[in-house]
Design a protein around this motif. Structure first.
Motif, PDB file in Angstrom:
ATOM      1  N   PRO A  68       0.731  -1.267   0.057  1.00 50.37           N
ATOM      2  CA  PRO A  68      -0.074  -0.175   0.271  1.00 50.37           C
ATOM      3  C   PRO A  68       0.680   1.342  -0.076  1.00 50.37           C
ATOM      4  CG  PRO A  68      -0.343  -0.866   2.396  1.00 50.37           C
ATOM      5  CD  PRO A  68       1.100  -1.791   1.770  1.00 50.37           C
ATOM      6  N   ALA A  69       2.116   1.066   0.017  1.00 48.05           N
ATOM      7  CA  ALA A  69       2.557   2.368   0.298  1.00 48.05           C
ATOM      8  C   ALA A  69       3.202   2.774  -1.124  1.00 48.05           C
ATOM      9  CB  ALA A  69       4.230   1.930   1.261  1.00 48.05           C
ATOM     10  N   ASP A  70       3.123   4.258  -0.974  1.00 48.22           N
ATOM     11  CA  ASP A  70       3.588   4.866  -1.878  1.00 48.22           C
ATOM     12  C   ASP A  70       4.921   6.528  -1.556  1.00 48.22           C
ATOM     13  OD1 ASP A  70       0.567   5.118  -3.786  1.00 48.22           O
ATOM     14  OD2 ASP A  70       0.228   5.851  -1.900  1.00 48.22           O
ATOM     15  N   LEU A  71       4.732   6.459  -0.420  1.00 54.86           N
ATOM     16  CA  LEU A  71       6.325   6.419  -1.005  1.00 54.86           C
ATOM     17  C   LEU A  71       7.192   6.380   0.954  1.00 54.86           C
ATOM     18  CD1 LEU A  71       5.778  10.916  -1.459  1.00 54.86           C
ATOM     19  CD2 LEU A  71       7.096   9.339  -3.197  1.00 54.86           C
ATOM     20  N   VAL A  72       8.326   6.574   0.912  1.00 57.07           N
ATOM     21  CA  VAL A  72       8.946   5.773   1.917  1.00 57.07           C
ATOM     22  C   VAL A  72       9.921   7.521   2.571  1.00 57.07           C
ATOM     23  CG1 VAL A  72       9.009   3.267   1.599  1.00 57.07           C
ATOM     24  CG2 VAL A  72      11.261   4.601   0.875  1.00 57.07           C
ATOM     25  N   MET A  73       9.946   7.875   3.881  1.00 64.18           N
ATOM     26  CA  MET A  73      10.293   8.398   4.233  1.00 64.18           C
ATOM     27  C   MET A  73      11.284   7.735   5.490  1.00 64.18           C
ATOM     28  SD  MET A  73       7.226  11.174   4.924  1.00 64.18           S
ATOM     29  CE  MET A  73       8.918  12.737   4.952  1.00 64.18           C
ATOM     30  N   THR A  74      13.076   8.531   5.369  1.00 65.58           N
ATOM     31  CA  THR A  74      13.367   7.799   6.284  1.00 65.58           C
ATOM     32  C   THR A  74      14.917   9.234   6.441  1.00 65.58           C
ATOM     33  OG1 THR A  74      16.043   7.399   3.939  1.00 65.58           O
ATOM     34  CG2 THR A  74      14.421   5.988   4.086  1.00 65.58           C
ATOM     35  N   VAL A  75      15.471   8.851   7.406  1.00 59.42           N
ATOM     36  CA  VAL A  75      16.846   9.932   7.643  1.00 59.42           C
ATOM     37  C   VAL A  75      18.026   9.026   8.045  1.00 59.42           C
ATOM     38  CG1 VAL A  75      15.460  10.784  10.261  1.00 59.42           C
ATOM     39  CG2 VAL A  75      16.344   8.720  10.237  1.00 59.42           C
ATOM     40  N   ASP A  76      18.874   9.373   6.880  1.00 59.66           N
ATOM     41  CA  ASP A  76      20.627   8.830   6.971  1.00 59.66           C
ATOM     42  C   ASP A  76      20.951   8.470   5.516  1.00 59.66           C
ATOM     43  OD1 ASP A  76      22.595   7.997   7.862  1.00 59.66           O
ATOM     44  OD2 ASP A  76      22.536   6.467   7.462  1.00 59.66           O
ATOM     45  N   ILE A  77      21.812   8.680   4.581  1.00 56.82           N
ATOM     46  CA  ILE A  77      22.036   8.688   3.526  1.00 56.82           C
ATOM     47  C   ILE A  77      21.312   6.827   3.532  1.00 56.82           C
ATOM     48  CG2 ILE A  77      24.313   8.416   3.957  1.00 56.82           C
ATOM     49  CD1 ILE A  77      22.423   8.886   0.586  1.00 56.82           C
ATOM     50  N   ALA A  78      22.696   6.653   4.386  1.00 58.09           N
ATOM     51  CA  ALA A  78      22.543   4.920   4.388  1.00 58.09           C
ATOM     52  C   ALA A  78      21.490   4.302   3.611  1.00 58.09           C
ATOM     53  CB  ALA A  78      23.137   3.917   5.806  1.00 58.09           C
ATOM     54  N   ARG A  79      19.941   4.600   4.728  1.00 63.19           N
ATOM     55  CA  ARG A  79      19.066   3.750   5.071  1.00 63.19           C
ATOM     56  C   ARG A  79      18.080   4.076   3.629  1.00 63.19           C
ATOM     57  NH1 ARG A  79      15.389   4.354  10.996  1.00 63.19           N
ATOM     58  NH2 ARG A  79      17.365   3.451  11.902  1.00 63.19           N
ATOM     59  N   ILE A  80      18.202   5.360   3.040  1.00 68.08           N
ATOM     60  CA  ILE A  80      17.616   5.666   1.936  1.00 68.08           C
ATOM     61  C   ILE A  80      18.076   4.654   1.110  1.00 68.08           C
ATOM     62  CG2 ILE A  80      19.014   7.583   0.923  1.00 68.08           C
ATOM     63  CD1 ILE A  80      15.310   7.132   0.645  1.00 68.08           C
TER      64      ILE A  80
END
Length: 332
Positions: A68-80
């Motif tokens: 169902p996810a359209d977008l993911v939002m992360t913190v830290d460049i490694a996670r994205i």
């Protein structure tokens, strides 16, 4: 109105019927709710968020095309970068995004975009550290700091990214020596989060610590932590022949994205002047869109020169950086 869906319920969503845009977020929903509320007010499109602190990649892989996810939002460049590397995102080529976000703060292939940036700085005791005593990251290994440094574990994402940047500037041998020097200068074993290091400075356990800029804003907003914040000043160290290490919070569109057009509208809104100002005020971070001012509080911390290293290069060196941290046994 922004809604927060329980994880167990959100996982069952297989169609876009319950929301116009669904977001999986590493950030707590309350930190991004003001952004989504403003978007809904402007467009009428609702946003549902699910807080996914761990297992983001595994969850998206398991859901596959049914996500169902359209977008993911992360913190830290490694996670994205981890999400992108897993093959669960799609490229977005959008003129609004490309015009608003500098090339250093977005994926060349269009799989991720930075929304805010933050600096990895030094919190220094106002009483025991001179105003100009902290100047460089290299200086943290100087014996003058022996028994005076506190830090969260170096295997945490933020410190791994800093180490990867050091590696990019100086190579493996110099980075190993630097890590060994920091280990020798520790006042205690690495533990806790960035704010707990500032508490330790306030308590006299150490004199300086590594941290992200925005934690100062969070501490000043908490009556129980204001004394910690007021006991330190922010210093912006730089790399020799470089600038202050930067990291990001970022966003990517999932491969499934059942509400792609609405999600694209949200992406465009997030890089608007209005949203960048809200983000800056709410989370005490730096807008990535040129020309959008920092909040008054953030401006009070002073000016600095951001490092120009590519975030892609930092992310690529993360495994080697983590290996060096383990070899030195800095957290041991």
């Amino acid at each position: 109105m922004t809604k927060t869906l329980p994880l167990a319920f959100c996982a069952l969503i297989a169609t876009p019927a319950l929301a116009d845009v669904n977001v999986y977020s590493h950030r707590q929903p309350e930190l991004i709710a003001p952004l989504f509320d403003a978007f809904t007010e402007q467009t009428g499109i609702r946003v549902n968020t699910a807080y996914v602190d761990k297992g983001m990649v595994e969850r998206l892989r398991a859901e596959g095309d049914r996500s169902p996810a359209d977008l993911v939002m992360t913190v830290d460049i490694a996670r994205i970068e981890e999400v992108v590397a897993a093959g669960v995102t799609q490229a977005v080529d959008d003129p609004t995004l490309n015009a608003a976000i500098p090339v250093t703060y977005r994926d060349p292939a269009g799989h991720w975009f930075a929304l805010t940036s933050r600096a990895r700085i030094v919190y220094a005791s106002k009483e025991r550290v001179g105003a100009d005593e902290v100047t460089s990251y290299e200086d943290l290994a100087d014996p003058k700091w022996k028994g005076r440094i506190c830090t969260r574990p170096f295997t945490s994402d933020y410190n791994v990214a800093l180490t990867a940047a050091y590696l990019a500037h100086h190579g493996a041998e110099a980075t190993t020596s630097w890590l060994e020097g920091i280990k020798d200068n520790l006042a205690r074993r690495p533990e806790g989060n960035d704010r707990s290091q500032v508490k330790a400075i306030w308590a006299g356990e150490c004199d300086i610590s590594l941290g992200n800029t925005y934690y100062m804003g969070q501490m000043l907003a908490d009556p129980d932590q204001q004394a910690w914040a007021n006991s330190v000043r922010i210093a912006f160290p730089v790399f020799e022949n470089g600038g202050t290490h930067m990291n990001i919070s970022g966003v990517a569109m999932t491969k499934a994205a059942p509400n792609r057009e609405e999600a694209l509208q949200l992406l465009d809104f997030l890089v608007s002047d209005k949203a960048q100002e809200i983000y800056a005020e709410t989370n005490h971070e730096f807008p990535v869109k040129p020309g959008v001012p920092r909040s008054e509080l953030v401006q009070s911390w002073g000016e600095f020169t951001p490092d120009t290293l590519s975030l892609d290069e930092i992310a690529a060196l993360r495994p080697q950086a983590l290996k060096l941290i383990d070899q030195v046994d800095l957290d041991g």
